[in-house]
Design a protein around this motif. Structure first.
Motif, PDB file in Angstrom:
ATOM      1  N   THR A 136       0.838  -1.202   0.000  1.00  0.00           N
ATOM      2  CA  THR A 136       0.000   0.000   0.000  1.00  0.00           C
ATOM      3  C   THR A 136       0.874   1.253   0.000  1.00  0.00           C
ATOM      4  OG1 THR A 136      -1.761  -1.185   1.164  1.00  0.00           O
ATOM      5  CG2 THR A 136      -1.837   1.228   1.243  1.00  0.00           C
ATOM      6  N   THR A 137       1.945   1.237   0.783  1.00  0.00           N
ATOM      7  CA  THR A 137       2.886   2.362   0.804  1.00  0.00           C
ATOM      8  C   THR A 137       3.591   2.481  -0.533  1.00  0.00           C
ATOM      9  OG1 THR A 137       3.195   2.170   3.185  1.00  0.00           O
ATOM     10  CG2 THR A 137       4.925   3.310   1.961  1.00  0.00           C
ATOM     11  N   LYS A 138       4.015   1.362  -1.100  1.00  0.00           N
ATOM     12  CA  LYS A 138       4.690   1.369  -2.403  1.00  0.00           C
ATOM     13  C   LYS A 138       3.767   1.968  -3.455  1.00  0.00           C
ATOM     14  CE  LYS A 138       7.391  -1.717  -5.365  1.00  0.00           C
ATOM     15  NZ  LYS A 138       8.135  -2.980  -5.349  1.00  0.00           N
ATOM     16  N   GLU A 140       1.902   6.485  -6.941  1.00  0.00           N
ATOM     17  CA  GLU A 140       0.830   7.428  -7.270  1.00  0.00           C
ATOM     18  C   GLU A 140       1.316   8.866  -7.152  1.00  0.00           C
ATOM     19  OE1 GLU A 140      -2.523   6.573  -4.728  1.00  0.00           O
ATOM     20  OE2 GLU A 140      -2.841   4.611  -5.643  1.00  0.00           O
ATOM     21  N   ILE A 141       2.012   9.190  -6.055  1.00  0.00           N
ATOM     22  CA  ILE A 141       2.545  10.537  -5.856  1.00  0.00           C
ATOM     23  C   ILE A 141       3.444  10.922  -7.026  1.00  0.00           C
ATOM     24  CG2 ILE A 141       4.178  11.909  -4.461  1.00  0.00           C
ATOM     25  CD1 ILE A 141       3.046  10.371  -1.984  1.00  0.00           C
ATOM     26  N   GLU A 142       4.223   9.956  -7.514  1.00  0.00           N
ATOM     27  CA  GLU A 142       5.166  10.210  -8.607  1.00  0.00           C
ATOM     28  C   GLU A 142       4.504  10.139  -9.988  1.00  0.00           C
ATOM     29  OE1 GLU A 142       9.162   8.774  -6.255  1.00  0.00           O
ATOM     30  OE2 GLU A 142       8.349   7.435  -7.784  1.00  0.00           O
ATOM     31  N   GLY A 171      -0.275   3.803 -14.632  1.00  0.00           N
ATOM     32  CA  GLY A 171      -0.838   2.551 -14.139  1.00  0.00           C
ATOM     33  C   GLY A 171      -1.102   2.537 -12.643  1.00  0.00           C
ATOM     34  N   PHE A 172      -0.694   3.603 -11.937  1.00  0.00           N
ATOM     35  CA  PHE A 172      -0.910   3.657 -10.492  1.00  0.00           C
ATOM     36  C   PHE A 172      -1.675   4.921 -10.143  1.00  0.00           C
ATOM     37  CE2 PHE A 172       2.705   0.969 -11.180  1.00  0.00           C
ATOM     38  CZ  PHE A 172       2.417  -0.117 -10.378  1.00  0.00           C
ATOM     39  N   GLY A 173      -2.839   4.730  -9.497  1.00  0.00           N
ATOM     40  CA  GLY A 173      -3.626   5.860  -9.054  1.00  0.00           C
ATOM     41  C   GLY A 173      -4.458   6.510 -10.142  1.00  0.00           C
ATOM     42  N   GLU A 174      -4.455   5.917 -11.316  1.00  0.00           N
ATOM     43  CA  GLU A 174      -5.241   6.486 -12.409  1.00  0.00           C
ATOM     44  C   GLU A 174      -6.642   5.888 -12.387  1.00  0.00           C
ATOM     45  OE1 GLU A 174      -2.858   5.215 -15.710  1.00  0.00           O
ATOM     46  OE2 GLU A 174      -1.562   6.965 -15.567  1.00  0.00           O
TER      47      GLU A 174
END
Length: 186
Positions: free
Chosen positions: A166-168, A173-175, A179-182
């Motif tokens: 979850t942290t990874k 997502e922050i970066e 494919g992450f957080g979209e």
């Protein structure tokens, strides 16, 4: 950076994802800690003994560490920085891990590499598991961006920081890593 008594200094600081901590020597950063359950746990983890040296809590008395803290805060708030300019003290890190970390440090925010690609680049084409073990022992996460190293299928398999995958995923997502957080269509 000054540290005349050969001990290490450490500082705890707030970020957009919670309290982080950093420990450094006269040479550079030796340890970075992503948020643990609380501030005390974060500071305790970063100040544990390192290579026979005592680590003590201090303010960021070195200009480069003060700048590093400012840029880490900004990075975790979405103002991205590759953080490669931050000097590291890797003298206590095994040679293979140092090679793996040097390659990992070249991965820009928003990009990833696979464990296998890193193994190939260090000259150990069958060393994906060894790369994974090095990532799991990374004492300087974020600055050595082990969160940007993924399985060949881009799946998130383990992360040694508090909160695990979850942290990874949150860091990716922050970066703004594709494919992450979209949002998804389905």
């Amino acid at each position: 950076m000054s540290n005349p008594d050969r001990s290490l200094a450490a500082a705890l600081f707030d970020t957009a994802i919670g309290p982080c901590a950093i420990a450094w020597s006269a040479t550079g950063v030796v340890r970075f800690q992503l948020p643990e359950a609380d501030e005390e746990a974060t500071l305790t983890r970063v100040t544990r003994p390192h290579a026979g040296k005592t680590v003590y809590e201090s303010g960021p008395t070195d200009d480069i560490i003060a700048k590093a803290i400012i840029r880490i805060r900004a990075h975790l708030a979405g103002d991205l920085d590759n953080l490669r300019w931050i000097p590291l003290d890797t003298s206590a890190i095994p040679e293979f891990h140092s090679k793996v970390y040097a390659i990992t440090r070249t991965i820009d925010p928003g990009h990833t590499l696979s464990y296998g690609a890193i193994a190939h680049r260090v000259g150990a084409p069958n060393g994906s598991q060894a790369v994974g073990q090095a990532m799991g022992r990374n004492p300087i996460p974020l600055i050595i961006p082990c969160h940007r190293v993924l399985a060949a299928d881009h799946a998130l398999h383990g992360f040694s920081a508090n909160g695990g995958v979850t942290t990874k995923e949150r860091l990716l997502e922050i970066e703004r890593t594709p494919g992450f957080g979209e949002p998804t269509l389905f």
